[in-house]
Design an enzyme around this catalytic site. Structure first.
Site, PDB file in Angstrom:
ATOM      1  N   ARG A   1       9.148 -10.187  -1.476  1.00  0.00           N
ATOM      2  CA  ARG A   1       8.439 -10.869  -2.589  1.00  0.00           C
ATOM      3  C   ARG A   1       9.550 -11.754  -3.433  1.00  0.00           C
ATOM      4  O   ARG A   1       9.233 -12.119  -4.526  1.00  0.00           O
ATOM      5  CB  ARG A   1       7.593 -10.193  -3.433  1.00  0.00           C
ATOM      6  CG  ARG A   1       6.436  -9.389  -2.809  1.00  0.00           C
ATOM      7  CD  ARG A   1       5.519 -10.317  -2.359  1.00  0.00           C
ATOM      8  NE  ARG A   1       4.320  -9.945  -1.769  1.00  0.00           N
ATOM      9  CZ  ARG A   1       3.058 -10.429  -1.382  1.00  0.00           C
ATOM     10  NH1 ARG A   1       3.405 -11.773  -1.244  1.00  0.00           N
ATOM     11  NH2 ARG A   1       1.974  -9.780  -0.719  1.00  0.00           N
TER      12      ARG A   1
ATOM     13  N   ARG B   1       0.747  -1.286   0.007  1.00  0.00           N
ATOM     14  CA  ARG B   1       0.040  -0.018  -0.032  1.00  0.00           C
ATOM     15  C   ARG B   1       0.974   1.286  -0.034  1.00  0.00           C
ATOM     16  O   ARG B   1       0.291   2.482  -0.407  1.00  0.00           O
ATOM     17  CB  ARG B   1      -0.726  -0.018   1.257  1.00  0.00           C
ATOM     18  CG  ARG B   1      -1.855  -1.232   1.419  1.00  0.00           C
ATOM     19  CD  ARG B   1      -2.364  -1.235   2.837  1.00  0.00           C
ATOM     20  NE  ARG B   1      -1.246  -2.152   3.597  1.00  0.00           N
ATOM     21  CZ  ARG B   1      -1.287  -2.297   4.831  1.00  0.00           C
ATOM     22  NH1 ARG B   1      -2.272  -2.007   5.433  1.00  0.00           N
ATOM     23  NH2 ARG B   1      -0.321  -2.696   5.605  1.00  0.00           N
TER      24      ARG B   1
ATOM     25  N   HIS C   1      11.182  -2.503  -0.437  1.00  0.00           N
ATOM     26  CA  HIS C   1      10.350  -3.071   0.717  1.00  0.00           C
ATOM     27  C   HIS C   1       9.537  -4.552   0.234  1.00  0.00           C
ATOM     28  O   HIS C   1       9.622  -5.642   0.656  1.00  0.00           O
ATOM     29  CB  HIS C   1       9.427  -2.176   1.336  1.00  0.00           C
ATOM     30  CG  HIS C   1       8.409  -2.809   2.219  1.00  0.00           C
ATOM     31  ND1 HIS C   1       9.139  -3.046   3.529  1.00  0.00           N
ATOM     32  CD2 HIS C   1       7.206  -3.050   2.535  1.00  0.00           C
ATOM     33  CE1 HIS C   1       8.157  -3.901   4.590  1.00  0.00           C
ATOM     34  NE2 HIS C   1       6.595  -3.747   3.665  1.00  0.00           N
TER      35      HIS C   1
END
Ligand SMILES: Cc1cc2nc3c(=O)[nH]c(=O)nc-3n(C[C@H](O)[C@H](O)[C@H](O)COP(=O)(O)OP(=O)(O)OC[C@H]3O[C@@H](n4cnc5c(N)ncnc54)[C@H](O)[C@@H]3O)c2cc1C
Length: 250
Positions: free
Chosen positions: A204, A98, A199
């Site tokens: 990921r 987000r 980040h």
């Protein structure tokens, strides 16, 4: 073949099956100098790019210090926009990120969705072993691979035929799309900065230099790997410092 409400036959689109994801860096203003420029305002006020690039060793040292001590905001004064094509289930994971991200995705309300579907490639490990939180993936047998391909293709074909049948009968796209599976490809622009990208990559991707290991789904990792390769060429000092400091975003 499907038929419109007035009885006109229409050609059914043939599904396309893919195993890859694509990531194109379509726009950017991102360089190591953006980090130096933002960081040096603390001590030197405004500086020209020429002044910033005078001492490469000092630049490298400053970026490494910022990364190591997690002074994160100088890594935000840059921008990268990627055009990504991947299955919907990848986007569902992606949009959990987000902070420092902007997204625009193709619409299933305003356009007819094309029949492009995901099938795991041969190198995609199919079988999960171990308990949740402590498991690994291993290659499937040839039978499991064949079954996966066949079951997915059959299911995708059936779903897309139902979609087209409803569209031909006059049902709205936004209603008919409910039958389409998460293996359908979508596309989006995703814009981030180096801090938000780091980040994302820390969570990921799997990497031997990661201080905090993560266990991402392979398909979002494939997207992450391509973003990483493109970012690394834009900001080589920042990229090196990210790796040298355990791939933890500052
Ligand atoms: C391997 C893996 C498995 C996952 N499995 C699941 C799952 O099973 N189910 C599921 O729902 N999600 C799952 N997720 C998603 C995960 O929980 C995060 O939503 C996702 O990784 C985004 O991370 P983030 O919130 O740190 O990123 P961002 O949303 O980009 O936030 C960045 C940082 O900002 C701060 N921040 C943002 N929002 C807030 C807030 N509201 N309050 C306080 N601080 C905030 C935090 O420091 C955060 O780390 C998984 C993620 C990974 C990597």
């Amino acid at each position: 073949m499907t038929v419109t409400p007035d009885g006109t036959p229409t050609e059914t689109l043939k599904p396309d099956f893919r195993s890859d994801v694509t990531v194109d860096l379509v726009k950017h203003t991102a360089g190591d100098s953006d980090v130096l420029w933002a960081a040096r305002v603390s001590t030197a006020g405004e500086q020209s790019l020429e002044e910033l690039s005078k001492d490469p060793e000092r630049s490298k040292g400053l970026i490494n210090y910022l990364m190591r001590d997690r002074h994160g905001s100088p890594f935000e004064h840059n921008s990268m926009t990627f055009f990504i094509s991947a299955p919907i289930f990848v986007f569902r994971e992606f949009m959990r990120h987000r902070v420092g991200w902007s997204y625009n995705e193709e619409s299933g309300r305003y356009r007819e969705l094309e029949p492009v579907f995901y099938i795991p490639g041969e190198s995609r490990k199919l079988v999960q072993q171990g308990r949740p939180g402590k498991y690994e993936f291993v290659a499937g047998t040839p039978e499991q691979q064949k079954l996966t391909t066949r079951a997915m293709e059959d299911s995708y074909r059936q779903a897309y035929e139902a979609y087209q049948e409803m569209l031909a009968a006059g049902v709205a796209r936004e209603v008919a799309r409910a039958v389409l599976p998460v293996g359908l490809y979508s596309s989006m622009y995703a814009t981030c900065n180096a801090r938000s990208l780091m980040h994302f990559l820390g969570l990921r991707t799997q990497h031997e230099l990661a201080k905090v290991p993560s266990f991402p789904q392979r398909e979002i990792e494939m997207v992450g790997e391509q973003m990483e390769a493109q970012w690394a060429t834009l900001m080589p000092l920042t990229y090196a410092a990210f790796n040298a400091n355990g791939r933890v975003a500052p």
